[in-house]
Motif scaffolding. Structure first.
Motif, PDB file in Angstrom:
ATOM      1  N   ILE A   1      47.721   2.698  38.353  1.00 31.28           N
ATOM      2  CA  ILE A   1      46.794   1.928  37.504  1.00 31.28           C
ATOM      3  C   ILE A   1      47.447   0.638  37.028  1.00 31.28           C
ATOM      4  CG2 ILE A   1      45.551   1.945  35.297  1.00 31.28           C
ATOM      5  CD1 ILE A   1      45.084   4.957  35.749  1.00 31.28           C
ATOM      6  N   ARG A   2      48.741   0.687  36.724  1.00 33.80           N
ATOM      7  CA  ARG A   2      49.430  -0.544  36.323  1.00 33.80           C
ATOM      8  C   ARG A   2      49.436  -1.561  37.455  1.00 33.80           C
ATOM      9  NH1 ARG A   2      53.071   3.044  33.874  1.00 33.80           N
ATOM     10  NH2 ARG A   2      54.652   2.772  35.517  1.00 33.80           N
ATOM     11  N   GLN A   3      49.550  -1.077  38.693  1.00 40.28           N
ATOM     12  CA  GLN A   3      49.543  -1.986  39.835  1.00 40.28           C
ATOM     13  C   GLN A   3      48.161  -2.577  40.077  1.00 40.28           C
ATOM     14  OE1 GLN A   3      52.566  -2.732  41.653  1.00 40.28           O
ATOM     15  NE2 GLN A   3      53.184  -1.766  39.724  1.00 40.28           N
ATOM     16  N   ASP A   4      47.121  -1.781  39.801  1.00 42.57           N
ATOM     17  CA  ASP A   4      45.739  -2.240  40.001  1.00 42.57           C
ATOM     18  C   ASP A   4      44.865  -1.602  38.930  1.00 42.57           C
ATOM     19  OD1 ASP A   4      43.229  -2.994  40.787  1.00 42.57           O
ATOM     20  OD2 ASP A   4      43.331  -2.106  42.795  1.00 42.57           O
ATOM     21  N   PRO A   5      44.633  -2.289  37.814  1.00 36.99           N
ATOM     22  CA  PRO A   5      43.864  -1.727  36.700  1.00 36.99           C
ATOM     23  C   PRO A   5      42.469  -1.224  37.092  1.00 36.99           C
ATOM     24  CG  PRO A   5      44.977  -3.724  36.006  1.00 36.99           C
ATOM     25  CD  PRO A   5      45.156  -3.631  37.492  1.00 36.99           C
ATOM     26  N   LYS A   6      41.910  -1.755  38.167  1.00 41.46           N
ATOM     27  CA  LYS A   6      40.575  -1.314  38.593  1.00 41.46           C
ATOM     28  C   LYS A   6      40.579   0.159  39.027  1.00 41.46           C
ATOM     29  CE  LYS A   6      39.067  -5.887  40.176  1.00 41.46           C
ATOM     30  NZ  LYS A   6      38.637  -6.698  41.352  1.00 41.46           N
ATOM     31  N   LEU A   7      41.761   0.662  39.393  1.00 39.01           N
ATOM     32  CA  LEU A   7      41.846   2.056  39.827  1.00 39.01           C
ATOM     33  C   LEU A   7      41.586   3.034  38.688  1.00 39.01           C
ATOM     34  CD1 LEU A   7      44.998   1.944  42.155  1.00 39.01           C
ATOM     35  CD2 LEU A   7      42.596   1.984  42.837  1.00 39.01           C
ATOM     36  N   ALA A   8      41.659   2.546  37.438  1.00 44.84           N
ATOM     37  CA  ALA A   8      41.429   3.425  36.284  1.00 44.84           C
ATOM     38  C   ALA A   8      40.024   4.018  36.304  1.00 44.84           C
ATOM     39  CB  ALA A   8      41.671   2.660  34.985  1.00 44.84           C
ATOM     40  N   THR A   9      39.072   3.276  36.882  1.00 44.50           N
ATOM     41  CA  THR A   9      37.676   3.742  36.912  1.00 44.50           C
ATOM     42  C   THR A   9      37.236   4.162  38.308  1.00 44.50           C
ATOM     43  OG1 THR A   9      36.950   1.425  37.194  1.00 44.50           O
ATOM     44  CG2 THR A   9      37.019   2.309  34.939  1.00 44.50           C
ATOM     45  N   ASN A  10      38.171   4.219  39.238  1.00 42.39           N
ATOM     46  CA  ASN A  10      37.841   4.636  40.611  1.00 42.39           C
ATOM     47  C   ASN A  10      38.827   5.722  41.038  1.00 42.39           C
ATOM     48  OD1 ASN A  10      37.321   4.911  43.364  1.00 42.39           O
ATOM     49  ND2 ASN A  10      36.894   2.726  43.657  1.00 42.39           N
ATOM     50  N   SER A  11      38.536   6.952  40.627  1.00 40.97           N
ATOM     51  CA  SER A  11      39.487   8.039  40.855  1.00 40.97           C
ATOM     52  C   SER A  11      39.692   8.330  42.338  1.00 40.97           C
ATOM     53  CB  SER A  11      39.026   9.308  40.135  1.00 40.97           C
ATOM     54  OG  SER A  11      37.747   9.717  40.595  1.00 40.97           O
ATOM     55  N   LEU A  12      38.635   8.186  43.133  1.00 41.80           N
ATOM     56  CA  LEU A  12      38.760   8.475  44.563  1.00 41.80           C
ATOM     57  C   LEU A  12      39.764   7.528  45.215  1.00 41.80           C
ATOM     58  CD1 LEU A  12      37.740  10.186  46.933  1.00 41.80           C
ATOM     59  CD2 LEU A  12      35.971   8.461  47.322  1.00 41.80           C
ATOM     60  N   LYS A  13      39.613   6.234  44.941  1.00 36.72           N
ATOM     61  CA  LYS A  13      40.529   5.247  45.505  1.00 36.72           C
ATOM     62  C   LYS A  13      41.926   5.412  44.914  1.00 36.72           C
ATOM     63  CE  LYS A  13      41.016   0.299  46.453  1.00 36.72           C
ATOM     64  NZ  LYS A  13      40.415  -1.048  46.260  1.00 36.72           N
ATOM     65  N   ARG A  14      41.980   5.751  43.608  1.00 39.40           N
ATOM     66  CA  ARG A  14      43.281   5.913  42.956  1.00 39.40           C
ATOM     67  C   ARG A  14      44.083   7.032  43.608  1.00 39.40           C
ATOM     68  NH1 ARG A  14      41.581   6.813  38.249  1.00 39.40           N
ATOM     69  NH2 ARG A  14      42.050   9.011  37.870  1.00 39.40           N
ATOM     70  N   TYR A  15      43.432   8.168  43.863  1.00 39.97           N
ATOM     71  CA  TYR A  15      44.152   9.278  44.478  1.00 39.97           C
ATOM     72  C   TYR A  15      44.548   8.964  45.919  1.00 39.97           C
ATOM     73  CZ  TYR A  15      43.737  12.471  40.578  1.00 39.97           C
ATOM     74  OH  TYR A  15      43.884  13.064  39.357  1.00 39.97           O
ATOM     75  N   GLY A  16      43.762   8.100  46.576  1.00 39.86           N
ATOM     76  CA  GLY A  16      44.156   7.662  47.909  1.00 39.86           C
ATOM     77  C   GLY A  16      45.429   6.833  47.863  1.00 39.86           C
ATOM     78  N   VAL A  17      45.506   5.917  46.902  1.00 44.00           N
ATOM     79  CA  VAL A  17      46.702   5.082  46.723  1.00 44.00           C
ATOM     80  C   VAL A  17      47.901   5.942  46.327  1.00 44.00           C
ATOM     81  CG1 VAL A  17      47.739   3.267  45.293  1.00 44.00           C
ATOM     82  CG2 VAL A  17      45.400   2.999  46.160  1.00 44.00           C
ATOM     83  N   MET A  18      47.671   6.860  45.411  1.00 44.45           N
ATOM     84  CA  MET A  18      48.756   7.759  44.983  1.00 44.45           C
ATOM     85  C   MET A  18      49.271   8.585  46.156  1.00 44.45           C
ATOM     86  SD  MET A  18      47.154   9.103  41.361  1.00 44.45           S
ATOM     87  CE  MET A  18      48.257  10.515  41.302  1.00 44.45           C
ATOM     88  N   GLY A  19      48.343   9.058  46.982  1.00 44.47           N
ATOM     89  CA  GLY A  19      48.734   9.854  48.141  1.00 44.47           C
ATOM     90  C   GLY A  19      49.639   9.084  49.081  1.00 44.47           C
ATOM     91  N   GLU A  20      49.313   7.818  49.313  1.00 44.74           N
ATOM     92  CA  GLU A  20      50.131   6.985  50.201  1.00 44.74           C
ATOM     93  C   GLU A  20      51.509   6.723  49.598  1.00 44.74           C
ATOM     94  OE1 GLU A  20      49.488   6.107  53.344  1.00 44.74           O
ATOM     95  OE2 GLU A  20      47.775   7.446  53.050  1.00 44.74           O
ATOM     96  N   MET A  21      51.556   6.458  48.290  1.00 44.12           N
ATOM     97  CA  MET A  21      52.842   6.231  47.619  1.00 44.12           C
ATOM     98  C   MET A  21      53.709   7.490  47.673  1.00 44.12           C
ATOM     99  SD  MET A  21      51.778   4.130  44.187  1.00 44.12           S
ATOM    100  CE  MET A  21      51.151   2.436  44.238  1.00 44.12           C
ATOM    101  N   PHE A  22      53.069   8.623  47.426  1.00 42.09           N
ATOM    102  CA  PHE A  22      53.797   9.891  47.432  1.00 42.09           C
ATOM    103  C   PHE A  22      54.346  10.196  48.821  1.00 42.09           C
ATOM    104  CE2 PHE A  22      53.676  14.618  47.805  1.00 42.09           C
ATOM    105  CZ  PHE A  22      54.731  14.885  46.952  1.00 42.09           C
ATOM    106  N   LYS A  23      53.535   9.987  49.845  1.00 41.67           N
ATOM    107  CA  LYS A  23      53.990  10.247  51.220  1.00 41.67           C
ATOM    108  C   LYS A  23      55.128   9.307  51.610  1.00 41.67           C
ATOM    109  CE  LYS A  23      49.702  10.327  52.888  1.00 41.67           C
ATOM    110  NZ  LYS A  23      48.566  10.412  53.847  1.00 41.67           N
ATOM    111  N   GLN A  24      55.095   8.076  51.109  1.00 38.13           N
ATOM    112  CA  GLN A  24      56.189   7.138  51.374  1.00 38.13           C
ATOM    113  C   GLN A  24      57.482   7.634  50.726  1.00 38.13           C
ATOM    114  OE1 GLN A  24      55.891   3.248  49.529  1.00 38.13           O
ATOM    115  NE2 GLN A  24      56.939   2.282  51.241  1.00 38.13           N
ATOM    116  N   PHE A  25      57.368   8.120  49.493  1.00 43.50           N
ATOM    117  CA  PHE A  25      58.524   8.666  48.769  1.00 43.50           C
ATOM    118  C   PHE A  25      59.099   9.865  49.520  1.00 43.50           C
ATOM    119  CE2 PHE A  25      59.831  11.873  45.515  1.00 43.50           C
ATOM    120  CZ  PHE A  25      60.999  11.256  45.085  1.00 43.50           C
ATOM    121  N   VAL A  26      58.246  10.795  49.912  1.00 44.08           N
ATOM    122  CA  VAL A  26      58.687  11.982  50.646  1.00 44.08           C
ATOM    123  C   VAL A  26      59.293  11.587  51.990  1.00 44.08           C
ATOM    124  CG1 VAL A  26      57.894  14.087  51.816  1.00 44.08           C
ATOM    125  CG2 VAL A  26      57.101  13.563  49.504  1.00 44.08           C
TER     126      VAL A  26
END
Length: 316
Positions: free
Chosen positions: A112-137
């Motif tokens: 959300i800090r990277q893209d405040p619009k994600l605060a109201t778009n949970s579907l897109k937010r979880y998609g972004v989180m998923g990609e970040m998490f997979k990159q970390f793993v």
């Protein structure tokens, strides 16, 4: 890009294990008996563990976890850009305690800090989180690190029984279970602690390695000091053995198909029945159906009553 062909021997690889259970079952203490652990502590609970891990990272946000000091960065070496790992390079196992705080709190807030619009778009937010998490793993796995995610136990009423599962939001939990090789529930039985990997109606589990319920040795014993390292070793061995078994099973099917192609007589056909029975169970029915179809075109039919092949004109 690594390419694995059908008959290649698969080498040992890092594994991902999710451990969950109620407070006081010793999840963190158990996880830190893995080989050379680095503990990412989001619950401020490392000092409650029986022993101190090799390295402890106390994190209060995603940036405390995903940074050059911990993960690493690219550097220029001899005119080439190469990846230089951070603290993860000093350890063999990365323990995250807890996965919920890292994913649902820290990574969620970071997205959300990277893209405040994600605060109201949970579907897109979880998609972004998923990609970040997979990159970390992915970085941890490229470092050849085994990963253990610790979760609390979440109880939900389902009909007449209570179901146990890792405590994460739905999307985070699905992501964890999908990437994990093993998901184990730690509980107490007859006063002893045990890890149950096999999924049941009353608990979430995952058991790629087909491990039996694993009793956890008492604190302070020699067996406890390497308990998680021993479990990880068993998981890796089982995965490699399964791969070898898959190669052998596929080779057996190909050999059987060649014998089927060469079959010309009723005797050849009936000899193939034994060949079919010797295949892995998952291949037996499909190969029998293939036999019946291809041999019929050669004038040889399967007599269901006699349970053997006969010449076409002899079928009742």
């Amino acid at each position: 890009m690594p390419v694995i062909r059908k008959n290649d021997v698969v080498k040992e690889r890092p594994v991902i294990i999710v451990l969950y259970g109620t407070p006081g079952t010793g999840k963190t203490s158990l996880a830190t008996t893995a080989e050379a652990p680095l503990l990412i502590d989001t619950d401020r609970g490392f000092d409650r563990a029986v022993q101190r891990p090799d390295i402890v990272v106390t994190a209060s946000c995603w940036e405390d976890i995903y940074n050059t000091e911990i993960v690493g960065s690219y550097i220029v070496e001899n005119g080439r850009q190469v990846w230089k790992p951070g603290l993860i390079g000093e350890c063999k196992t990365i323990v995250v305690d807890t996965a919920k705080a890292m994913l649902d709190d820290y990574l969620n807030a970071f997205a959300i800090r990277q893209d405040p619009k994600l605060a109201t778009n949970s579907l897109k937010r979880y998609g972004v989180m998923g990609e970040m998490f997979k990159q970390f793993v992915g970085i941890l796995r490229s470092n050849n690190s085994d990963i253990i995610f610790i979760c609390h136990d979440k109880e939900t009423q389902e009909g007449d029984f209570i179901k146990h599962s890792p405590d994460c939001t739905g999307q985070s939990k699905d992501l964890l279970i999908r990437i994990a090789d093993q998901v184990g529930y730690i509980c107490k039985k007859n006063g002893n602690r045990v890890i149950e990997f096999e999924p049941q109606d009353n608990r979430v589990g995952k058991n790629v390695a087909d491990l039996q319920d694993t009793w956890i040795p008492a604190y302070g014993t020699k067996e406890f000091s390497t308990c998680m390292a021993d479990i990880i070793k068993k998981v890796k061995t089982a995965i490699v053995n399964k791969s070898d078994a898959q190669v052998k099973a596929q080779q057996a099917v190909e050999e059987a198909r060649q014998k089927l192609a060469d079959a010309k007589t009723v005797e050849d056909a009936n000899a193939l029945i034994e060949v079919a029975h010797g295949l892995n169970k998952i291949h037996q029915k499909a190969f029998m159906n293939q036999m019946i179809k291809e041999l019929s075109a050669k004038g040889i039919d399967f007599d269901k009553d006699k349970k053997k092949f006969v010449k076409h004109e002899e079928v009742a």
